[in-house]
Design a protein around this motif. Structure first.
Motif, PDB file in Angstrom:
ATOM      1  N   ARG A 104       0.829  -1.206   0.000  1.00 35.41           N
ATOM      2  CA  ARG A 104       0.000   0.000   0.000  1.00 35.41           C
ATOM      3  C   ARG A 104       0.865   1.258   0.000  1.00 35.41           C
ATOM      4  O   ARG A 104       0.633   2.196  -0.780  1.00 35.41           O
ATOM      5  CB  ARG A 104      -0.921  -0.001   1.228  1.00 35.41           C
ATOM      6  N   MET A 105       1.877   1.309   0.865  1.00 35.47           N
ATOM      7  CA  MET A 105       2.744   2.476   0.934  1.00 35.47           C
ATOM      8  C   MET A 105       3.515   2.669  -0.364  1.00 35.47           C
ATOM      9  O   MET A 105       3.754   3.801  -0.806  1.00 35.47           O
ATOM     10  CB  MET A 105       3.716   2.352   2.106  1.00 35.47           C
ATOM     11  N   TRP A 106       3.920   1.569  -0.986  1.00 36.03           N
ATOM     12  CA  TRP A 106       4.655   1.650  -2.248  1.00 36.03           C
ATOM     13  C   TRP A 106       3.807   2.352  -3.305  1.00 36.03           C
ATOM     14  O   TRP A 106       4.276   3.242  -4.011  1.00 36.03           O
ATOM     15  CB  TRP A 106       5.048   0.240  -2.699  1.00 36.03           C
ATOM     16  N   ARG A 107       2.548   1.936  -3.426  1.00 37.87           N
ATOM     17  CA  ARG A 107       1.666   2.548  -4.425  1.00 37.87           C
ATOM     18  C   ARG A 107       1.426   4.020  -4.125  1.00 37.87           C
ATOM     19  O   ARG A 107       1.466   4.866  -5.020  1.00 37.87           O
ATOM     20  CB  ARG A 107       0.336   1.803  -4.481  1.00 37.87           C
ATOM     21  N   ASN A 108       1.174   4.334  -2.860  1.00 35.43           N
ATOM     22  CA  ASN A 108       0.919   5.722  -2.491  1.00 35.43           C
ATOM     23  C   ASN A 108       2.128   6.608  -2.766  1.00 35.43           C
ATOM     24  O   ASN A 108       2.003   7.715  -3.305  1.00 35.43           O
ATOM     25  CB  ASN A 108       0.530   5.822  -1.019  1.00 35.43           C
ATOM     26  N   CYS A 109       3.317   6.135  -2.390  1.00 31.30           N
ATOM     27  CA  CYS A 109       4.530   6.933  -2.607  1.00 31.30           C
ATOM     28  C   CYS A 109       4.863   7.037  -4.086  1.00 31.30           C
ATOM     29  O   CYS A 109       5.387   8.064  -4.543  1.00 31.30           O
ATOM     30  CB  CYS A 109       5.698   6.338  -1.820  1.00 31.30           C
ATOM     31  N   ALA A 110       4.565   5.995  -4.862  1.00 30.79           N
ATOM     32  CA  ALA A 110       4.781   6.063  -6.314  1.00 30.79           C
ATOM     33  C   ALA A 110       3.882   7.123  -6.928  1.00 30.79           C
ATOM     34  O   ALA A 110       4.309   7.904  -7.794  1.00 30.79           O
ATOM     35  CB  ALA A 110       4.528   4.696  -6.944  1.00 30.79           C
ATOM     36  N   ARG A 111       2.637   7.152  -6.481  1.00 25.51           N
ATOM     37  CA  ARG A 111       1.689   8.129  -7.026  1.00 25.51           C
ATOM     38  C   ARG A 111       2.095   9.557  -6.659  1.00 25.51           C
ATOM     39  O   ARG A 111       2.028  10.472  -7.485  1.00 25.51           O
ATOM     40  CB  ARG A 111       0.280   7.831  -6.507  1.00 25.51           C
ATOM     41  N   GLU A 112       2.528   9.758  -5.416  1.00 28.35           N
ATOM     42  CA  GLU A 112       2.877  11.093  -4.939  1.00 28.35           C
ATOM     43  C   GLU A 112       4.341  11.446  -5.184  1.00 28.35           C
ATOM     44  O   GLU A 112       4.763  12.558  -4.888  1.00 28.35           O
ATOM     45  CB  GLU A 112       2.577  11.195  -3.444  1.00 28.35           C
ATOM     46  N   GLN A 113       5.110  10.468  -5.697  1.00 31.10           N
ATOM     47  CA  GLN A 113       6.555  10.643  -5.897  1.00 31.10           C
ATOM     48  C   GLN A 113       7.244  11.089  -4.614  1.00 31.10           C
ATOM     49  O   GLN A 113       8.040  12.040  -4.581  1.00 31.10           O
ATOM     50  CB  GLN A 113       6.827  11.611  -7.049  1.00 31.10           C
ATOM     51  N   GLN A 114       6.938  10.354  -3.547  1.00 31.99           N
ATOM     52  CA  GLN A 114       7.540  10.568  -2.244  1.00 31.99           C
ATOM     53  C   GLN A 114       8.433   9.377  -1.898  1.00 31.99           C
ATOM     54  O   GLN A 114       8.245   8.269  -2.401  1.00 31.99           O
ATOM     55  CB  GLN A 114       6.456  10.709  -1.170  1.00 31.99           C
ATOM     56  N   THR A 115       9.404   9.621  -1.031  1.00 28.61           N
ATOM     57  CA  THR A 115      10.353   8.569  -0.645  1.00 28.61           C
ATOM     58  C   THR A 115       9.726   7.610   0.360  1.00 28.61           C
ATOM     59  O   THR A 115       9.080   8.031   1.323  1.00 28.61           O
ATOM     60  CB  THR A 115      11.615   9.190  -0.032  1.00 28.61           C
ATOM     61  N   LEU A 116       9.940   6.324   0.131  1.00 26.89           N
ATOM     62  CA  LEU A 116       9.559   5.285   1.095  1.00 26.89           C
ATOM     63  C   LEU A 116      10.833   4.678   1.654  1.00 26.89           C
ATOM     64  O   LEU A 116      11.706   4.257   0.895  1.00 26.89           O
ATOM     65  CB  LEU A 116       8.707   4.205   0.426  1.00 26.89           C
ATOM     66  N   SER A 117      10.928   4.636   2.975  1.00 23.90           N
ATOM     67  CA  SER A 117      12.130   4.105   3.629  1.00 23.90           C
ATOM     68  C   SER A 117      11.797   2.856   4.428  1.00 23.90           C
ATOM     69  O   SER A 117      10.708   2.720   4.986  1.00 23.90           O
ATOM     70  CB  SER A 117      12.751   5.156   4.553  1.00 23.90           C
ATOM     71  N   LEU A 118      12.771   1.959   4.463  1.00 25.42           N
ATOM     72  CA  LEU A 118      12.638   0.703   5.200  1.00 25.42           C
ATOM     73  C   LEU A 118      13.892   0.472   6.028  1.00 25.42           C
ATOM     74  O   LEU A 118      15.013   0.635   5.538  1.00 25.42           O
ATOM     75  CB  LEU A 118      12.445  -0.464   4.229  1.00 25.42           C
ATOM     76  N   ILE A 119      13.704   0.105   7.293  1.00 29.15           N
ATOM     77  CA  ILE A 119      14.798  -0.295   8.171  1.00 29.15           C
ATOM     78  C   ILE A 119      14.531  -1.730   8.613  1.00 29.15           C
ATOM     79  O   ILE A 119      13.459  -2.020   9.158  1.00 29.15           O
ATOM     80  CB  ILE A 119      14.907   0.617   9.408  1.00 29.15           C
ATOM     81  N   ILE A 120      15.474  -2.620   8.366  1.00 27.52           N
ATOM     82  CA  ILE A 120      15.370  -3.998   8.848  1.00 27.52           C
ATOM     83  C   ILE A 120      16.330  -4.153  10.023  1.00 27.52           C
ATOM     84  O   ILE A 120      17.518  -3.801   9.919  1.00 27.52           O
ATOM     85  CB  ILE A 120      15.711  -5.012   7.746  1.00 27.52           C
ATOM     86  N   ILE A 121      15.827  -4.657  11.134  1.00 22.17           N
ATOM     87  CA  ILE A 121      16.596  -4.775  12.379  1.00 22.17           C
ATOM     88  C   ILE A 121      16.711  -6.241  12.775  1.00 22.17           C
ATOM     89  O   ILE A 121      15.726  -6.978  12.733  1.00 22.17           O
ATOM     90  CB  ILE A 121      15.913  -3.984  13.519  1.00 22.17           C
TER      91      ILE A 121
END
Length: 311
Positions: free
Chosen positions: A168-185
């Protein structure tokens, strides 16, 4: 009477704490009637064609959709089919609004995934009763689904929830051309901790790390999840790489404050390692791009001595 272009896709009642009702109809008289019926219980959103309805559904994640069957372009049946094919939208109940009384058409609508039909001209009493009944069913289903989206040990989001949200976040950020960040711990030397202190102590550590991971984020749109045995993740929409350091410093500070002894670690204390990735999503790519980059960064953090984060 059709709605003005400037009105399209606008929210009619902005209170976010209410359930969200999306009306997809190109007739202003229908939208106004539905708004008047439900403004006290719902935040009412609108779209005036099928394409806008699909985009608006992905943007606001409505709790229920009232959908006109006959529209130019993407009609109601086709939109319903697309909604039900989308993993993040398929649970939203769709009620068709139609001026047709053809039995075959209604059977077809139910096959597409609709839960009910409302006939034109709209009867306010019947419409209200049907919408409120299906909304109650939706809320009950949401409770069950939310339980299935939680990790039983740590009480934070599980891998299933994470997978749905990253899409969901991927699609939203693609549409708005905003950065999506992920941290794996990942918890350092966790197997050794379990072997030395026992699984009950290991479970306690997992819960404390989950609390530390969750406390590192401050915005309601961010997500903390347990995605594996001793592996956690943070999803941060609209967050460029340069803003991740503050989150990471809070995370590592939280872990240090826990001050958990770990005799089988060279540090003598429990520690974590983290890998980070930030991208502006493209429709030609998928979420594996983001995950692989963060996972590779985590591997480097482990190889370089653990107890650190790597971009």
């Amino acid at each position: 009477m059709r709605l003005d272009e400037a009105e399209q896709g606008e929210v009619l009642t902005p209170k976010r704490e209410k359930p969200r009702l999306l009306v997809v109809d190109d007739q202003a008289v229908n939208v106004r009637l539905i708004y008047d019926l439900f403004q006290s219980e719902f935040s009412v959103f609108m779209a005036t064609n099928g394409e806008m309805g699909l985009a608006k559904s992905r943007e606001i994640m409505p709790d229920i959709i009232l959908l006109d069957v006959v529209m130019d372009g993407l009609n109601g049946y086709d939109l319903c089919r697309q909604l039900k094919a989308d993993e993040t939208l398929k649970h939203i109940p769709v009620i068709f609004i139609t001026g047709q009384f053809n039995e075959e058409d209604e059977v077809y609508g139910f096959k597409m995934g609709a839960v009910d039909f409302i006939h034109k001209p709209i009867n306010p009493v019947i419409t209200r009763a049907r919408v409120m009944t299906h909304m109650q069913h939706k809320l009950q289903a949401d409770i069950l689904r939310n339980i299935s989206m939680l990790d039983g040990l740590t009480n934070i989001a599980n891998r299933r929830h994470f997978n749905a949200e990253i899409e969901r976040m991927w699609r939203n950020c693609a549409r708005e051309q905003q950065t999506l960040s992920l941290i794996i711990i990942d918890i350092d030397y966790f197997k050794q901790y379990n072997d030395h202190y026992g699984h009950l102590a290991g479970d306690s550590v997992l819960r404390k790390v989950a609390e530390s991971v969750t406390a590192a984020i401050k915005r309601p749109q961010d997500l903390a999840a347990r995605v594996g045995g001793e592996e956690f993740a943070l999803l941060l929409p609209n967050t460029p790489e340069e803003n991740l350091c503050a989150v990471l410093e809070r995370l590592f500070t939280n872990i240090r404050v826990c001050d958990i002894a770990h005799d089988k670690s060279p540090l003598g204390k429990l520690s974590v390692s983290a890998g980070c990735s930030s991208v502006i999503p493209k429709n030609t790519e998928d979420t594996s791009t983001l995950y692989k980059r963060a996972d590779t960064a985590l591997y480097r953090a482990k190889q370089q001595g653990k107890n650190q984060y790597v971009f």
